[in-house]
Design an enzyme around this catalytic site. Structure first.
Site: not given
Length: 243
Positions: A72, A74, A85
């Site tokens: 999921d 940040y 990422f």
């Protein structure tokens, strides 16, 4: 946040043609209602509404060469940009992404960039998919099991069905569970430990997934990904963060 409206705005005609049926299903309607209710309660949701489907808007279905699966987004301010990422320019590179860059540098001899935006990969056909596409500030995983996984499972199946010779990078146990959605007879599946500092030394470092992906793509399509991400000037990072 009305995710149905955002999907229609951000998904290309090809994505919409293939995923339109998902937007009418009960789970999607329930997810839409849940997110709208959270927004009305004043919850801060990331990424910004206009970037929830950035993975789709930046990489069309017929251009997918590699799929990297995350969990999921940040959950800090100005971080999430809709690509797994990846982090918006102007932010410190998160630990897992730093380890990804470290493995990439060792594998491909590329220079580690001074920012964490993976837009350059997305433009080349690297589909950076989180299985849950939204999160609340300071609450990682809070939007899990609300319906997003059913949608992204359908996306992975679609890529498996419609794509040809796609490389799927499954890092960690969570991503590894998506293997059953992929037709191994027509695609390459690469598995390794998650790049998190807690697990990277258990098989992510040294996995050489980036060179293995390029070797496969060259053998099948005479095409490879340029994994080198251009450096960004300090001024550009600062302006991006302020925006």
């Amino acid at each position: 946040m009305n995710i149905t409206e955002q999907a229609k705005k951000q998904l290309s005609p090809l994505w919409l043609k293939n995923l339109r049926g998902e937007l009418d299903k009960d789970y999607w309607l329930a997810l839409n209602q849940y997110l709208a209710a959270q927004a009305q309660l004043g919850k801060v949701i990331y990424p910004p509404a206009e970037k929830v489907f950035s993975a789709f808007s930046q990489t069309d279905l017929n251009n997918i060469q590699v799929v990297i699966i995350g969990q999921d987004p940040y959950h800090g301010p100005n971080q999430a940009n809709g690509l797994c990422f990846s982090v918006a320019p102007g932010n410190k590179i998160p630990p897992s992404l730093r380890n990804i860059f470290s493995e990439l540098s060792a594998d491909q001899n590329v220079v580690v960039p001074n920012h964490g935006s993976l837009d350059e990969w997305a433009k080349q056909g690297v589909f950076l998919l989180n299985t849950v596409l939204s999160v609340e500030q300071a609450c990682p995983g809070i939007h899990a099991d609300k319906g997003w996984e059913r949608f992204t499972d359908a996306v992975i199946r679609l890529i498996s069905d419609e794509g040809e010779s796609v490389v799927f990078m499954l890092w960690g146990n969570y991503a590894g569970r998506k293997k059953s959605l992929i037709d191994e007879s027509k695609h390459l599946i690469l598995e390794a430990a998650h790049p998190s500092p807690l697990s990277a030394y258990r098989g992510f470092f040294g996995c050489k997934h980036f060179s293995l992906a390029n070797d496969y793509l060259i053998s099948k399509k005479s095409f490879s990904i340029n994994w080198q991400i251009p450096m960004m000037s300090h001024d550009t990072q600062q302006i991006s963060l302020e925006l």
